[in-house]
Write a protein that holds these residues in place. Structure first.
Motif, PDB file in Angstrom:
ATOM      1  N   ALA A 127       0.856  -1.179   0.000  1.00 18.89           N
ATOM      2  CA  ALA A 127       0.000   0.000   0.000  1.00 18.89           C
ATOM      3  C   ALA A 127       0.894   1.232   0.000  1.00 18.89           C
ATOM      4  N   VAL A 128       0.580   2.187  -0.844  1.00 18.37           N
ATOM      5  CA  VAL A 128       1.289   3.466  -0.862  1.00 18.37           C
ATOM      6  C   VAL A 128       0.322   4.538  -0.383  1.00 18.37           C
ATOM      7  N   VAL A 129       0.689   5.224   0.683  1.00 22.59           N
ATOM      8  CA  VAL A 129      -0.147   6.296   1.233  1.00 22.59           C
ATOM      9  C   VAL A 129       0.626   7.594   1.140  1.00 22.59           C
ATOM     10  N   ILE A 130       0.041   8.571   0.477  1.00 24.19           N
ATOM     11  CA  ILE A 130       0.670   9.888   0.364  1.00 24.19           C
ATOM     12  C   ILE A 130      -0.289  10.939   0.921  1.00 24.19           C
ATOM     13  N   THR A 131       0.264  11.953   1.568  1.00 22.95           N
ATOM     14  CA  THR A 131      -0.572  13.062   2.011  1.00 22.95           C
ATOM     15  C   THR A 131      -0.354  14.243   1.070  1.00 22.95           C
ATOM     16  N   ASN A 132      -1.352  15.091   1.013  1.00 24.17           N
ATOM     17  CA  ASN A 132      -1.306  16.230   0.109  1.00 24.17           C
ATOM     18  C   ASN A 132      -1.910  17.441   0.812  1.00 24.17           C
ATOM     19  N   GLN A 133      -1.498  18.606   0.385  1.00 30.03           N
ATOM     20  CA  GLN A 133      -2.016  19.845   0.942  1.00 30.03           C
ATOM     21  C   GLN A 133      -3.152  20.376   0.068  1.00 30.03           C
ATOM     22  N   VAL A 134      -3.865  21.362   0.565  1.00 31.15           N
ATOM     23  CA  VAL A 134      -4.978  21.928  -0.188  1.00 31.15           C
ATOM     24  C   VAL A 134      -4.762  23.418  -0.426  1.00 31.15           C
ATOM     25  N   MET A 135      -5.497  23.945  -1.365  1.00 27.61           N
ATOM     26  CA  MET A 135      -5.472  25.370  -1.649  1.00 27.61           C
ATOM     27  C   MET A 135      -6.911  25.854  -1.794  1.00 27.61           C
ATOM     28  N   SER A 136      -7.119  27.119  -1.554  1.00 24.76           N
ATOM     29  CA  SER A 136      -8.455  27.690  -1.696  1.00 24.76           C
ATOM     30  C   SER A 136      -8.809  27.800  -3.169  1.00 24.76           C
ATOM     31  N   SER A 137     -10.072  27.575  -3.468  1.00 30.55           N
ATOM     32  CA  SER A 137     -10.553  27.647  -4.838  1.00 30.55           C
ATOM     33  C   SER A 137     -11.824  28.480  -4.880  1.00 30.55           C
ATOM     34  N   VAL A 138     -11.881  29.388  -5.823  1.00 29.88           N
ATOM     35  CA  VAL A 138     -13.088  30.199  -5.994  1.00 29.88           C
ATOM     36  C   VAL A 138     -13.736  29.920  -7.347  1.00 29.88           C
ATOM     37  N   GLU A 139     -13.325  28.823  -7.974  1.00 29.58           N
ATOM     38  CA  GLU A 139     -13.889  28.468  -9.267  1.00 29.58           C
ATOM     39  C   GLU A 139     -15.335  28.007  -9.101  1.00 29.58           C
ATOM     40  N   GLY A 140     -16.180  28.476  -9.924  1.00 30.58           N
ATOM     41  CA  GLY A 140     -17.559  28.018  -9.912  1.00 30.58           C
ATOM     42  C   GLY A 140     -18.400  28.634  -8.823  1.00 30.58           C
ATOM     43  N   GLY A 141     -17.918  29.645  -8.141  1.00 30.55           N
ATOM     44  CA  GLY A 141     -18.732  30.224  -7.095  1.00 30.55           C
ATOM     45  C   GLY A 141     -18.007  31.377  -6.437  1.00 30.55           C
ATOM     46  N   MET A 142     -18.600  31.899  -5.384  1.00 33.95           N
ATOM     47  CA  MET A 142     -18.032  33.032  -4.675  1.00 33.95           C
ATOM     48  C   MET A 142     -17.427  32.580  -3.366  1.00 33.95           C
ATOM     49  N   VAL A 143     -16.463  33.333  -2.876  1.00 33.95           N
ATOM     50  CA  VAL A 143     -15.832  33.023  -1.611  1.00 33.95           C
ATOM     51  C   VAL A 143     -16.892  33.058  -0.508  1.00 33.95           C
ATOM     52  N   GLY A 144     -16.851  32.063   0.371  1.00 39.72           N
ATOM     53  CA  GLY A 144     -17.811  32.009   1.467  1.00 39.72           C
ATOM     54  C   GLY A 144     -18.993  31.105   1.174  1.00 39.72           C
ATOM     55  N   MET A 145     -19.073  30.607  -0.089  1.00 43.56           N
ATOM     56  CA  MET A 145     -20.189  29.724  -0.441  1.00 43.56           C
ATOM     57  C   MET A 145     -19.708  28.278  -0.411  1.00 43.56           C
ATOM     58  N   GLY A 146     -19.868  27.615   0.742  1.00 47.13           N
ATOM     59  CA  GLY A 146     -19.517  26.213   0.861  1.00 47.13           C
ATOM     60  C   GLY A 146     -18.033  25.971   1.016  1.00 47.13           C
ATOM     61  N   ASP A 147     -17.656  24.678   0.876  1.00 49.05           N
ATOM     62  CA  ASP A 147     -16.273  24.256   1.055  1.00 49.05           C
ATOM     63  C   ASP A 147     -15.545  24.399  -0.269  1.00 49.05           C
ATOM     64  N   MET A 148     -14.637  25.341  -0.364  1.00 46.03           N
ATOM     65  CA  MET A 148     -13.962  25.644  -1.622  1.00 46.03           C
ATOM     66  C   MET A 148     -12.485  25.263  -1.590  1.00 46.03           C
ATOM     67  N   LYS A 149     -12.146  24.145  -0.950  1.00 45.12           N
ATOM     68  CA  LYS A 149     -10.763  23.672  -0.889  1.00 45.12           C
ATOM     69  C   LYS A 149     -10.559  22.605  -1.961  1.00 45.12           C
ATOM     70  N   LYS A 150      -9.389  22.618  -2.578  1.00 41.13           N
ATOM     71  CA  LYS A 150      -9.075  21.563  -3.533  1.00 41.13           C
ATOM     72  C   LYS A 150      -7.620  21.157  -3.362  1.00 41.13           C
ATOM     73  N   PRO A 151      -7.290  19.887  -3.648  1.00 42.10           N
ATOM     74  CA  PRO A 151      -5.916  19.412  -3.481  1.00 42.10           C
ATOM     75  C   PRO A 151      -4.997  20.013  -4.524  1.00 42.10           C
ATOM     76  N   ILE A 152      -3.738  20.221  -4.157  1.00 40.52           N
ATOM     77  CA  ILE A 152      -2.774  20.735  -5.124  1.00 40.52           C
ATOM     78  C   ILE A 152      -2.222  19.568  -5.941  1.00 40.52           C
ATOM     79  N   GLY A 153      -1.523  19.887  -7.008  1.00 42.08           N
ATOM     80  CA  GLY A 153      -0.959  18.843  -7.870  1.00 42.08           C
ATOM     81  C   GLY A 153      -1.662  18.703  -9.195  1.00 42.08           C
ATOM     82  N   GLY A 154      -2.866  19.297  -9.304  1.00 39.31           N
ATOM     83  CA  GLY A 154      -3.584  19.292 -10.572  1.00 39.31           C
ATOM     84  C   GLY A 154      -3.953  17.913 -11.077  1.00 39.31           C
ATOM     85  N   ASN A 155      -4.071  17.805 -12.403  1.00 35.25           N
ATOM     86  CA  ASN A 155      -4.499  16.543 -13.024  1.00 35.25           C
ATOM     87  C   ASN A 155      -3.479  15.426 -12.854  1.00 35.25           C
TER      88      ASN A 155
END
Length: 334
Positions: free
Chosen positions: A257-285
């Motif tokens: 088993a390979v387990v890796i941890t990753n950090q997140v960044m704030s995302s405002v795509e598809g909505g406005m800041v403050g509307m729901g959970d707008m975190k997404k993992p870094i590293g892209g596709n």
């Protein structure tokens, strides 16, 4: 008094890889075998999984020798179509490593499974490193079906590894703390090149002993400091892609088993800041397509934390709660 572990007496562990000593190539001597190992190739499978153009970069190896090597490996590692029923039987032999929480394990269909990459991402204080510490201990136990575990390799890039945590967690599971510590091999990486080179050592260790788990905490932290700005984005993604490919190769070769941890960044795509959970993992596709299972952690009420199956080829998109205790990850009390 130690708890008795369930043992599957009908389970026979299969060696999934072919060692390099099986090679029989005229003019290919011990020095050539050592060159392969120095480059991180310790099994015939590792060579079969690698493109020829990358094999040609191995120091001291001529094109003629690489041609002979590829031909010899093709005779030993035969890649052919097989019935889906064979694949199902093979998957039924997968070992599941407990997270320490029964509810968490149930969400994952039994725990963290061997043979793939599990990515755990979330903001700080959601328990990423605590899950890693718990897995480093529980991987040494038999799984819920009585199938044997193994040792752990732990690569730390942020300075969060604490062996005393392993001692506390071992006591919770009635394991000998000294033995648990001996079964965890630790290394600290300070830059992305060193992080990748440690995988060469990891493959060497796994070819000589029984390991169940490889942890990289965090897989992306050094990429955020070693590559800065959009001008270096392409180079960063290429390097990250090679690192993740090497991780998958190790998972495939040694069925760990390979387990890796990753950090997140704030995302405002598809909505406005403050509307729901707008975190997404870094590293892209690159990260998204390399991880077999992706787990998103976030803070819950009080000391509770929430884990959500963010992406998986076989698990439904569901979530569950867990908590962090002195003995590692556990079920919530309320």
């Amino acid at each position: 008094m130690k708890m008795e572990e369930q043992v599957d007496e009908d389970y026979e562990e299969e060696i999934m890889y072919t060692t390099l000593d099986k090679l029989n190539i005229p003019g290919f001597g011990p020095a050539d075998i050592q060159r392969l190992k120095d480059a991180g190739f310790h099994t015939c499978e590792s060579i079969a999984f690698t493109a020829k153009k990358n094999l040609l970069t191995i120091k001291g190896m001529t094109e003629v020798k690489i041609e002979k090597l590829v031909e010899a490996v093709a005779r030993l590692v035969v890649n052919v179509f097989k019935p889906a029923s064979d694949v199902l039987r093979q998957r039924e032999r997968i070992v599941h490593i407990s997270t320490g929480s029964k509810m968490f394990d149930r969400l994952l269909g039994g725990g963290i499974e061997t043979g793939g990459i599990t990515e755990i991402f979330g903001e700080f204080r959601t328990g990423k490193s605590q899950i890693c510490h718990t897995l480093a201990v529980t991987c040494q136990k038999n799984d819920s079906k009585g199938r044997p575990g193994g040792k752990c390799l732990y690569i730390d890039t942020e300075g969060t590894f604490r062996p005393e945590r392993l001692t506390d967690i071992a006591k919770r599971f009635d394991l000998d703390p000294d033995e648990v510590l001996e079964n965890v091999s630790f290394a600290r990486a300070y830059n992305v090149d060193e992080q990748n080179k440690l995988l060469i050592q990891a493959a060497g260790l796994m070819s000589t002993d029984k390991y169940a788990l490889l942890i990289v905490d965090s897989s992306t932290a050094l990429y955020r400091t070693d590559y800065l700005g959009r001008g270096e984005l392409s180079a960063r993604q290429n390097h990250l892609g090679k690192f993740l490919r090497n991780l998958q190769r190790i998972a495939d070769e040694f069925n760990v088993a390979v387990v890796i941890t990753n950090q997140v960044m704030s995302s405002v795509e598809g909505g406005m800041v403050g509307m729901g959970d707008m975190k997404k993992p870094i590293g892209g596709n690159i990260m998204a397509h390399s991880s077999t299972t992706r787990l998103y952690l976030r803070k819950g009420r009080g000391e509770n934390r929430i884990v959500k199956v963010y992406d998986s080829p076989c698990l439904p998109e569901m979530e569950e709660q867990y908590t962090i205790t002195g003995g590692g990850i556990d079920d919530c009390k309320d």
